[in-house]
Write an enzyme that holds these catalytic residues in place. Sequence first.
Site, short mmCIF file in Angstrom:
data_model
loop_
_atom_site.label_atom_id
_atom_site.label_comp_id
_atom_site.label_asym_id
_atom_site.label_seq_id
_atom_site.Cartn_x
_atom_site.Cartn_y
_atom_site.Cartn_z
N HIS A 11 -2.11 2.94 -1.97
CA HIS A 11 -2.51 1.53 -2.09
C HIS A 11 -1.29 0.60 -2.03
CE1 HIS A 11 -0.81 1.34 -6.15
NE2 HIS A 11 -1.32 2.55 -6.33
N ARG A 61 -7.25 -1.29 -6.89
CA ARG A 61 -6.10 -1.42 -5.99
C ARG A 61 -6.27 -0.55 -4.74
NH1 ARG A 61 -4.57 1.28 -10.72
NH2 ARG A 61 -3.47 3.28 -10.54
N GLU A 85 -5.69 8.16 -9.33
CA GLU A 85 -4.35 8.53 -9.74
C GLU A 85 -4.41 9.49 -10.93
OE1 GLU A 85 -1.51 9.37 -9.26
OE2 GLU A 85 -0.27 7.56 -9.12
#
Length: 224
Positions: A11, A61, A85
């Site tokens: 991102h 994001r 993540e």
Amino acid sequence: MTAGRVLLWRHGRTAHNASGRLQGQVDIPLDDVGLWQARTAAAALAARYRPTRVVSSDLSRARATAGALAAQVGLELVLDPRVRERSFGDWEGMTSDEIAARWPDEHAAWARGGEPHRPGGESRADVAERMREAVGEHAAGLGAGDTLVVVTHGAAISLAVGALLGLPSDWRGITGPSNAHWAELHAGRLSHGGAWRLTGYNLGPTDASADWNAGPDQQVRDPD
């Protein structure tokens, strides 16, 4: 069958990236530079490849970055929380100095490449496995001429690359790519075990400004 090519795309920049704060799974949006990075990198991706499917982490994001590409190539965005993540638990939102002040022993172990205990945090092995599984499933429905784009995060990409290459989760040969940059992997031949092959890493736009994290170049007007 499986996709012939997989792109693991990080991102764009966020305020936490800019200030050196550990993000993990806290949901931080792109900042203005990150939005520009996403648009610029999406244009480069669309010009260089022909994506067949765009899959994204469900964190905002990544969704915003992926949306810039999906809009350009006319594809529906597929969300998959498995490509989020890595969770860093109680450390999320903190700088390295703040973590060291509160957990000096654990931070020192982390800096040495160890796996310190972090309440709520994920192990490298767990992240590598969920990434390998998710990428494999999305690629499996495609053909040799197809390109799968997975929009994800820095630590998740480095761990996914290792897993897809058949390396152990404690392998630390690469770090996460720069914001809005990607890794490129091609499917290996079955006669060679079918493993993926890494053909490019930290790839990005060729028309970006001199300083990628400074954002778009600004034209300065001479005073009247």
